[in-house]
Design a protein around this motif. Structure first.
Motif, PDB file in Angstrom:
ATOM      1  N   ILE A  36      20.036 -38.041  42.457  1.00 56.59           N
ATOM      2  CA  ILE A  36      21.413 -38.528  42.428  1.00 56.59           C
ATOM      3  C   ILE A  36      22.346 -37.358  42.213  1.00 56.59           C
ATOM      4  CG2 ILE A  36      23.109 -39.904  41.146  1.00 56.59           C
ATOM      5  CD1 ILE A  36      20.856 -41.829  40.413  1.00 56.59           C
ATOM      6  N   SER A  37      23.419 -37.320  42.988  1.00 54.19           N
ATOM      7  CA  SER A  37      24.465 -36.331  42.750  1.00 54.19           C
ATOM      8  C   SER A  37      25.800 -37.067  42.700  1.00 54.19           C
ATOM      9  CB  SER A  37      24.502 -35.275  43.855  1.00 54.19           C
ATOM     10  OG  SER A  37      25.486 -34.306  43.540  1.00 54.19           O
ATOM     11  N   PHE A  38      26.496 -36.897  41.580  1.00 53.15           N
ATOM     12  CA  PHE A  38      27.834 -37.454  41.451  1.00 53.15           C
ATOM     13  C   PHE A  38      28.820 -36.471  42.070  1.00 53.15           C
ATOM     14  CE2 PHE A  38      25.538 -39.635  38.090  1.00 53.15           C
ATOM     15  CZ  PHE A  38      25.999 -40.933  38.239  1.00 53.15           C
ATOM     16  N   TRP A  39      29.764 -36.997  42.852  1.00 48.77           N
ATOM     17  CA  TRP A  39      30.707 -36.129  43.560  1.00 48.77           C
ATOM     18  C   TRP A  39      32.074 -36.805  43.636  1.00 48.77           C
ATOM     19  CZ3 TRP A  39      33.070 -37.141  48.397  1.00 48.77           C
ATOM     20  CH2 TRP A  39      32.707 -38.369  48.966  1.00 48.77           C
ATOM     21  N   ALA A  40      33.058 -36.038  44.066  1.00 45.50           N
ATOM     22  CA  ALA A  40      34.411 -36.565  44.282  1.00 45.50           C
ATOM     23  C   ALA A  40      35.050 -35.790  45.433  1.00 45.50           C
ATOM     24  CB  ALA A  40      35.253 -36.417  43.018  1.00 45.50           C
ATOM     25  N   THR A  41      35.976 -36.427  46.135  1.00 47.49           N
ATOM     26  CA  THR A  41      36.615 -35.778  47.289  1.00 47.49           C
ATOM     27  C   THR A  41      37.430 -34.557  46.883  1.00 47.49           C
ATOM     28  OG1 THR A  41      38.464 -37.331  47.116  1.00 47.49           O
ATOM     29  CG2 THR A  41      36.724 -37.859  48.712  1.00 47.49           C
ATOM     30  N   TRP A  42      37.909 -34.504  45.656  1.00 45.37           N
ATOM     31  CA  TRP A  42      38.716 -33.377  45.185  1.00 45.37           C
ATOM     32  C   TRP A  42      37.863 -32.197  44.730  1.00 45.37           C
ATOM     33  CZ3 TRP A  42      37.058 -32.549  40.340  1.00 45.37           C
ATOM     34  CH2 TRP A  42      36.603 -33.646  39.589  1.00 45.37           C
ATOM     35  N   CYS A  43      36.539 -32.375  44.683  1.00 46.16           N
ATOM     36  CA  CYS A  43      35.612 -31.369  44.150  1.00 46.16           C
ATOM     37  C   CYS A  43      35.087 -30.461  45.257  1.00 46.16           C
ATOM     38  CB  CYS A  43      34.465 -32.085  43.446  1.00 46.16           C
ATOM     39  SG  CYS A  43      33.130 -31.018  42.894  1.00 46.16           S
ATOM     40  N   LYS A  44      35.566 -29.218  45.287  1.00 48.56           N
ATOM     41  CA  LYS A  44      35.152 -28.270  46.335  1.00 48.56           C
ATOM     42  C   LYS A  44      33.655 -27.977  46.291  1.00 48.56           C
ATOM     43  CE  LYS A  44      39.658 -26.108  46.688  1.00 48.56           C
ATOM     44  NZ  LYS A  44      40.478 -24.949  46.446  1.00 48.56           N
ATOM     45  N   ASN A  45      33.102 -27.791  45.088  1.00 45.55           N
ATOM     46  CA  ASN A  45      31.670 -27.500  44.989  1.00 45.55           C
ATOM     47  C   ASN A  45      30.815 -28.685  45.408  1.00 45.55           C
ATOM     48  OD1 ASN A  45      31.855 -24.807  44.255  1.00 45.55           O
ATOM     49  ND2 ASN A  45      32.023 -25.275  42.085  1.00 45.55           N
ATOM     50  N   CYS A  46      31.325 -29.896  45.202  1.00 42.20           N
ATOM     51  CA  CYS A  46      30.607 -31.086  45.668  1.00 42.20           C
ATOM     52  C   CYS A  46      30.470 -31.033  47.191  1.00 42.20           C
ATOM     53  CB  CYS A  46      31.355 -32.359  45.281  1.00 42.20           C
ATOM     54  SG  CYS A  46      31.538 -32.638  43.518  1.00 42.20           S
ATOM     55  N   GLN A  92      28.245 -35.046  33.561  1.00 38.85           N
ATOM     56  CA  GLN A  92      29.291 -34.103  33.204  1.00 38.85           C
ATOM     57  C   GLN A  92      30.076 -33.794  34.472  1.00 38.85           C
ATOM     58  OE1 GLN A  92      27.428 -30.934  30.988  1.00 38.85           O
ATOM     59  NE2 GLN A  92      26.081 -32.398  30.005  1.00 38.85           N
ATOM     60  N   ASN A  93      30.849 -32.758  34.465  1.00 35.00           N
ATOM     61  CA  ASN A  93      31.703 -32.432  35.612  1.00 35.00           C
ATOM     62  C   ASN A  93      30.936 -32.470  36.922  1.00 35.00           C
ATOM     63  OD1 ASN A  93      33.876 -31.946  33.904  1.00 35.00           O
ATOM     64  ND2 ASN A  93      33.340 -29.800  33.664  1.00 35.00           N
ATOM     65  N   PRO A  94      31.509 -33.097  37.943  1.00 28.35           N
ATOM     66  CA  PRO A  94      30.848 -33.089  39.249  1.00 28.35           C
ATOM     67  C   PRO A  94      30.911 -31.708  39.894  1.00 28.35           C
ATOM     68  CG  PRO A  94      32.824 -34.499  39.302  1.00 28.35           C
ATOM     69  CD  PRO A  94      32.716 -33.918  37.931  1.00 28.35           C
ATOM     70  N   PRO A  95      29.965 -31.366  40.719  1.00 26.70           N
ATOM     71  CA  PRO A  95      28.788 -32.179  41.001  1.00 26.70           C
ATOM     72  C   PRO A  95      27.815 -32.155  39.826  1.00 26.70           C
ATOM     73  CG  PRO A  95      28.621 -30.092  42.169  1.00 26.70           C
ATOM     74  CD  PRO A  95      29.965 -30.113  41.502  1.00 26.70           C
ATOM     75  N   TYR A  96      27.275 -33.310  39.552  1.00 22.44           N
ATOM     76  CA  TYR A  96      26.275 -33.474  38.498  1.00 22.44           C
ATOM     77  C   TYR A  96      25.067 -34.108  39.165  1.00 22.44           C
ATOM     78  CZ  TYR A  96      24.022 -34.862  34.150  1.00 22.44           C
ATOM     79  OH  TYR A  96      23.120 -35.017  33.119  1.00 22.44           O
ATOM     80  N   THR A  97      23.967 -33.375  39.182  1.00 31.07           N
ATOM     81  CA  THR A  97      22.785 -33.794  39.924  1.00 31.07           C
ATOM     82  C   THR A  97      21.640 -34.076  38.962  1.00 31.07           C
ATOM     83  OG1 THR A  97      23.510 -32.379  41.742  1.00 31.07           O
ATOM     84  CG2 THR A  97      21.232 -33.139  41.805  1.00 31.07           C
ATOM     85  N   LEU A  98      20.896 -35.136  39.245  1.00 27.73           N
ATOM     86  CA  LEU A  98      19.732 -35.434  38.426  1.00 27.73           C
ATOM     87  C   LEU A  98      18.621 -36.010  39.280  1.00 27.73           C
ATOM     88  CD1 LEU A  98      19.970 -38.860  37.244  1.00 27.73           C
ATOM     89  CD2 LEU A  98      22.117 -37.722  36.866  1.00 27.73           C
ATOM     90  N   VAL A 152      24.419 -29.268  36.235  1.00 27.81           N
ATOM     91  CA  VAL A 152      25.874 -29.369  36.354  1.00 27.81           C
ATOM     92  C   VAL A 152      26.361 -28.275  37.293  1.00 27.81           C
ATOM     93  CG1 VAL A 152      28.076 -29.264  35.125  1.00 27.81           C
ATOM     94  CG2 VAL A 152      26.079 -30.246  34.003  1.00 27.81           C
ATOM     95  N   GLY A 153      27.239 -28.657  38.232  1.00 27.70           N
ATOM     96  CA  GLY A 153      27.859 -27.679  39.128  1.00 27.70           C
ATOM     97  C   GLY A 153      27.028 -27.401  40.367  1.00 27.70           C
ATOM     98  N   TYR A 154      27.551 -26.521  41.185  1.00 27.21           N
ATOM     99  CA  TYR A 154      26.825 -26.081  42.375  1.00 27.21           C
ATOM    100  C   TYR A 154      27.302 -24.694  42.764  1.00 27.21           C
ATOM    101  CZ  TYR A 154      25.125 -25.327  47.033  1.00 27.21           C
ATOM    102  OH  TYR A 154      24.504 -24.759  48.117  1.00 27.21           O
ATOM    103  N   GLN A 155      26.317 -23.845  43.035  1.00 31.42           N
ATOM    104  CA  GLN A 155      26.587 -22.575  43.693  1.00 31.42           C
ATOM    105  C   GLN A 155      25.440 -22.325  44.654  1.00 31.42           C
ATOM    106  OE1 GLN A 155      26.721 -19.271  40.974  1.00 31.42           O
ATOM    107  NE2 GLN A 155      25.255 -20.206  39.598  1.00 31.42           N
ATOM    108  N   LYS A 156      25.703 -21.554  45.683  1.00 28.57           N
ATOM    109  CA  LYS A 156      24.704 -21.283  46.718  1.00 28.57           C
ATOM    110  C   LYS A 156      23.393 -20.862  46.066  1.00 28.57           C
ATOM    111  CE  LYS A 156      23.946 -20.788  51.178  1.00 28.57           C
ATOM    112  NZ  LYS A 156      23.425 -22.005  51.758  1.00 28.57           N
ATOM    113  N   GLY A 157      22.330 -21.475  46.461  1.00 26.71           N
ATOM    114  CA  GLY A 157      21.012 -21.180  45.911  1.00 26.71           C
ATOM    115  C   GLY A 157      20.503 -22.263  44.960  1.00 26.71           C
TER     116      GLY A 157
END
Length: 165
Positions: free
Chosen positions: A49-59, A120-126, A139-144
């Protein structure tokens, strides 16, 4: 007497900690208006599951990577992205994912599931295993990050037997 009280307190604390690692069942609407439950998804196996939002660039950066994982593991896991956009942004969220990604998209406009899973802050993946245990959070996303997520998926799909020494 004091030892008994401390033992009881420790047992209650440990039980509380263990309970937090278990995902409670929920039901949310998908982008087609159908209700989807976690228990129904877990019948097929583990769920990412990944929580996301349209305003979230990293999502938005993470979603194509999640779609790749969905395509690679679609027979073994279910990949779900849950929008936490407000009700007024529902159509924007649907438009963003529709015909773009293959994974399941659910809508959590009141953030009830988001809060229930202590997200926590999107993206939040579990990752939730077939026994409803939350076995991974990020919590979060960065390449890799997707490589680490894939390693965690492999651990869930191919658990190593515990060794006793």
């Amino acid at each position: 007497m004091r030892t008994i009280m401390i033992t009881i307190l420790m047992a209650v604390l440990v039980a509380g900690l263990l309970a937090e690692d278990k995902a409670q069942d929920f039901s949310l609407e998908d982008i087609s208006g159908e209700q989807v439950s976690l228990s129904g998804l877990l019948e097929k196996g583990p769920v990412v599951i990944s929580f996301w939002a349209t305003w979230c660039k990293n999502c938005k950066k993470e979603m194509p990577e999640l779609d790749k994982l969905y395509k690679e593991y679609e027979d073994e896991i279910t990949v779900v992205c849950i929008s936490v956009d407000k009700p007024s942004k529902k159509q924007s969220a649907i438009s963003f994912v529709k015909n773009r990604f293959g994974f399941l998209t659910l809508l959590d406009p009141d953030m009830k599931v988001y809060k229930a899973l202590n997200a926590q802050n999107p993206p939040y993946t579990l990752i939730i295993d077939k026994d409803s245990e939350i076995v991974y959070t990020h919590v979060g996303y960065q390449k890799g990050d997707e490589k680490h997520l894939e390693e965690e998926i492999e651990k869930v799909l191919n658990p190593q037997p515990e060794t006793t020494e």
